[in-house]
Structures are given as C-alpha cells and as structure tokens.
Design a protein around this motif. Structure first.
Motif, PDB file in Angstrom:
ATOM      1  N   THR A 119     -82.653 -59.041  57.539  1.00 39.75           N
ATOM      2  CA  THR A 119     -83.446 -58.053  56.806  1.00 39.75           C
ATOM      3  C   THR A 119     -84.935 -58.267  57.032  1.00 39.75           C
ATOM      4  OG1 THR A 119     -81.726 -57.906  55.112  1.00 39.75           O
ATOM      5  CG2 THR A 119     -83.915 -57.080  54.529  1.00 39.75           C
ATOM      6  N   GLU A 120     -85.363 -59.544  57.050  1.00 35.68           N
ATOM      7  CA  GLU A 120     -86.779 -59.833  57.226  1.00 35.68           C
ATOM      8  C   GLU A 120     -87.266 -59.374  58.596  1.00 35.68           C
ATOM      9  OE1 GLU A 120     -89.904 -63.572  56.674  1.00 35.68           O
ATOM     10  OE2 GLU A 120     -87.757 -63.951  56.891  1.00 35.68           O
ATOM     11  N   ARG A 162     -85.869 -57.109  60.567  1.00 34.84           N
ATOM     12  CA  ARG A 162     -85.793 -55.645  60.630  1.00 34.84           C
ATOM     13  C   ARG A 162     -86.993 -55.018  59.933  1.00 34.84           C
ATOM     14  NH1 ARG A 162     -81.131 -53.193  57.207  1.00 34.84           N
ATOM     15  NH2 ARG A 162     -82.655 -53.760  55.613  1.00 34.84           N
ATOM     16  N   GLU A 163     -87.323 -55.524  58.732  1.00 41.44           N
ATOM     17  CA  GLU A 163     -88.434 -54.944  57.982  1.00 41.44           C
ATOM     18  C   GLU A 163     -89.776 -55.214  58.655  1.00 41.44           C
ATOM     19  OE1 GLU A 163     -88.006 -56.526  54.073  1.00 41.44           O
ATOM     20  OE2 GLU A 163     -86.372 -55.151  53.525  1.00 41.44           O
ATOM     21  N   ASP A 164     -89.930 -56.397  59.261  1.00 40.78           N
ATOM     22  CA  ASP A 164     -91.199 -56.700  59.927  1.00 40.78           C
ATOM     23  C   ASP A 164     -91.382 -55.864  61.190  1.00 40.78           C
ATOM     24  OD1 ASP A 164     -91.804 -58.438  57.939  1.00 40.78           O
ATOM     25  OD2 ASP A 164     -91.753 -60.258  59.165  1.00 40.78           O
ATOM     26  N   ALA A 208     -90.137 -52.789  61.520  1.00 38.47           N
ATOM     27  CA  ALA A 208     -90.434 -51.453  61.008  1.00 38.47           C
ATOM     28  C   ALA A 208     -91.861 -51.353  60.484  1.00 38.47           C
ATOM     29  CB  ALA A 208     -89.441 -51.078  59.911  1.00 38.47           C
ATOM     30  N   ALA A 209     -92.374 -52.438  59.903  1.00 46.00           N
ATOM     31  CA  ALA A 209     -93.721 -52.434  59.319  1.00 46.00           C
ATOM     32  C   ALA A 209     -94.792 -52.852  60.323  1.00 46.00           C
ATOM     33  CB  ALA A 209     -93.761 -53.363  58.104  1.00 46.00           C
ATOM     34  N   LYS A 259     -95.323 -55.696  61.814  1.00 42.78           N
ATOM     35  CA  LYS A 259     -95.914 -56.979  61.444  1.00 42.78           C
ATOM     36  C   LYS A 259     -95.817 -58.031  62.542  1.00 42.78           C
ATOM     37  CE  LYS A 259     -95.459 -56.640  56.410  1.00 42.78           C
ATOM     38  NZ  LYS A 259     -94.898 -57.274  55.186  1.00 42.78           N
TER      39      LYS A 259
END
Length: 417
Positions: A166-167, A169-171, A173-174, A176
């Motif tokens: 999840t981390e 994937r979210e990074d 998408a963001a 980061k």
C-alpha cells in the motif's frame, strides 16, 4: 494449480520421511520468469500446458527420489532427500537452470523461451518446518533476482526491507519517488550526450529503500506498470526542461519486460513523448539482456514499433545473462551496454579485459553503439578509449544526482556561455 494449504503438508511429510534416512535434505523454490505475463497474454490453458512441460523438464534432470510439486501459476517446490552437502543442492539448482537454457518450451506451434530462478534452503540447517524452509527458499530466490544470479542459497544475514504494498502504491500515485539522472559521456565528442534516469524511494520507516529491493517487489506485484508510467513521465518532464532551455540531452529509461504485456504500451510511451515534447530520437529505452528470454517475440514486436518511430533501444547489463548471438541478431537494438562487473575487473584480470574488447567489437559489427558501465577511474577510461568504445558511464564521469539539480546546473552553465 496447488495452493499452499495443501502443498505444505505434503512437503512436510516428504521431509519427515527422508530425514531419518540421511539427515540432510534441501527445499528448492523454482520460479519461471515471465510465466504470469505469458498466461495473461495467451491464456491460462496455455500456461497450464507450459507448466506441465516445465515440470517434466525439471523431473528429467533430477534423481528418481526427488519430488517436484506445483506451487503456483509460475513456480514449483522441489524436495531433495538424502543429499550429502549443500554442494549437491546447488548442483541440482544448476541442472534445473541449465535445462531451460537448452531449448524453449513448446506448446502447439508456439514456443515459450523460459528462464528460471532458484532459491535453496537446507534442512535441518535452515529449519525443519516446511513453511519456514519454504519462506527461506523464497528469500534466497529473491536474493538471486536482486543480484542477477540464476540461483542462490539462503543466508541468515538476508534481511530484506519490509516493503508495504500500500505504501509503495500510494507513493507512486502521489509522485513521492525521486528521479535521479546519471550522465553518459561520448568519448569521440568529448562531452555529456545523455543521462540515464534512475528511480529512488525514501520512506519514513526505512529511509532510502534500494532499487534492488523495491523494483523486484514491484515486478512481483501489479505495481510495475504504474511504477513504469511514473518513471516514464517523471523522466520526460525533466528531459523536456532541458530541451526547452536549449540544453537537449538524450534520456535513457529502464523498462521491465512485464510492461510489454500491457495492451498498447508502445502507443502509451509514444503518446507521453508527444505530450512532453521530447523527440523520439532523443529517447532510449533500456531492457536487460535476461529480459530477452522472457518472451522474445513479444519484446521484439513492442520494441520494433518504438524503433519504427525513432526511439532507440539499449540492451542493458550485457554479459550477465543468457542471450545468444541469435537473440542479438533479431533484437531491434541500437546500443549495447557492457555490465559494470566486467568493466570493474578489467584492470586486474587480462582475460576479462579481452572479453570487454570482444564485446566492443561485437557491438560495432552489429552496428550498435557500445556503452561501458561502471567506469570508476581514469585508467579504466583510457583502456576503453583504446578499445574504441563509444560511450562511458560511471562515478568517474558523474554520480547520479536529483534530476531537478542536474537540470538546474546544466541550464545555469549554458546561460553563462
């Protein structure tokens, strides 16, 4: 396909029966690289048939007392009872790897060029519980992938970073993650002509996570496609800034072979070039030599579409994989990158120096530009000049730096001229 709930009791029973007889056993995880993509492309029936053929090939190189279990859509578990020492386990791994180098797996009129990676755990040295041995063999497999070897044995010091799906994937998408640019120097022109784009990831829990950890993790999950899209667009954004500022440099972007299975990937890449205003001729896609064996036909089709539009293609890490000259003859490459492990060893090993010289000559005979990776000092640079190598890359030329910093420095230097 078998699931782990049924597999592990069977493996445990086989280990328990074997150990009283001879003490030492081995558990091997054997994974077919690229099989998942082949199944998605050609169908699960095709995948099942190829996996059955793969199992027969593994059985053919092992002893009659060894047991091969199907453990997933792309992997097997092998139990080796009554082995004398770890050398015998590694010999079995070598035979399994070699069995897939000899010839492609055939299904009807379609051949699948498979490659396997093997992880090895020993019983009782690394545990006696099937699940523990399985996990440790998986860790050994991942270590082999990380270091680019066909097999590895479990080492207690293997302590991989715990990457959270999840981390990551979210990074992605963001936005980061960071883009780093490392320069490449043309020995004839005497100037920097291109950069290689490298992804970097920093987390609050672990700090900087090495690409050798998070990129293979992304490849094993469904994150490699969004990671590739992010890398492509982030790299082109900085390359576009150089072009707009009057300091155009070519940009090389690493691709995983898994993205080739995505419908319309070539068109997506070409669309990104148009959006950012980066010429196709100023873009290089890099694919590792070992990726050629995943699905040569599909790789060639996708890369030829890109080549037809002007995108250049580099074979990365040349010399570390298993590609033959027959593969190189058909592959639509424009550049060949000699792996740093060969370049590093040139100064101390005359035979390696001759191998590098031969690689340069092969590249030129195939009308390819030759790039030497890992140039760390002036002496190595001068030897490559004498070999007529075209381009060099390494710490002696320039270390990777944040793309924003690299672009700002280039534009500032141009403004002073």
């Amino acid at each position: 396909m078998s699931d782990r709930a049924h597999l592990l009791p069977a493996v445990q029973g086989r280990l328990d029966r074997a150990r009283p007889d001879a003490g030492l056993c081995a558990l091997l995880v054997v994974r077919l690289r690229g099989m998942r993509e082949a199944q998605l492309r050609f169908g699960y029936e095709f995948g099942d048939e190829v996996m059955l053929a793969a199992r027969e090939r593994i059985v053919s190189v092992l002893r009659h007392v060894d047991t091969v279990y199907l453990s997933g859509d792309d992997s097997f578990v092998v139990v080796l009872p009554t082995i004398r020492n770890r050398t015998h386990a590694l010999l079995a791994a070598t035979r399994i790897v070699g069995a897939f180098d000899d010839a492609p797996l055939a299904h009807g009129d379609r051949n699948w060029h498979g490659r396997v990676v093997v992880g090895v755990a020993l019983c009782p040295e690394h545990g006696t519980d099937a699940e523990l041995l399985y996990r440790r063999a998986e860790l050994a497999h991942d270590e082999a992938v990380r270091i680019g070897e066909p097999f590895a044995i479990y080492q207690p010091e293997i302590t991989p970073v715990e990457i959270l799906y999840t981390e990551l994937r979210e990074d992605i998408a963001a936005n980061k993650l960071d883009v780093m640019f490392q320069p490449l120097y043309d020995l004839r022109k005497g100037e920097i002509v291109s950069v290689e784009s490298l992804a970097r990831w920093h987390t609050a829990a672990y700090g900087n996570v090495p690409p050798s950890d998070f990129v293979p993790f992304a490849e094993r999950s469904d994150l490699i496609v969004p990671l590739t899209r992010w890398s492509l667009n982030a790299s082109l954004r900085h390359a576009a800034a150089l072009h707009r500022g009057g300091c155009p440099l070519d940009v090389a972007i690493n691709l995983s072979p898994r993205v080739f299975a995505e419908q319309g990937f070539a068109e997506q890449l070409l669309g990104a070039l148009e959006i950012w205003g980066v010429p196709a001729e100023a873009t290089i896609v890099e694919i590792t030599e070992t990726a050629l064996l995943t699905d040569l036909d599909m790789s060639v089709r996708v890369l030829r579409r890109l080549r037809d539009r002007g995108v250049r293609v580099a074979i990365d890490d040349f010399g570390t994989g298993y590609a033959s000259f027959a593969y190189l003859r058909h592959f639509p490459a424009t550049e060949l990158k000699i792996d740093k492990s060969f370049v590093d060893a040139m100064l101390t090993d005359p035979r390696t120096e001759q191998v590098v010289r031969a690689m340069v000559e092969v590249a030129h005979r195939l009308d390819l530009e030759c790039v030497a990776e890992g140039v760390e000092n002036e002496e190595t640079l001068l030897r490559l000049v004498a070999m007529d190598c075209d381009i060099v890359q390494g710490y002696h030329i320039g270390r990777p730096m944040h793309a924003e910093t690299f672009v700002a420095e280039r534009l500032a230097a141009a403004a002073m001229v």
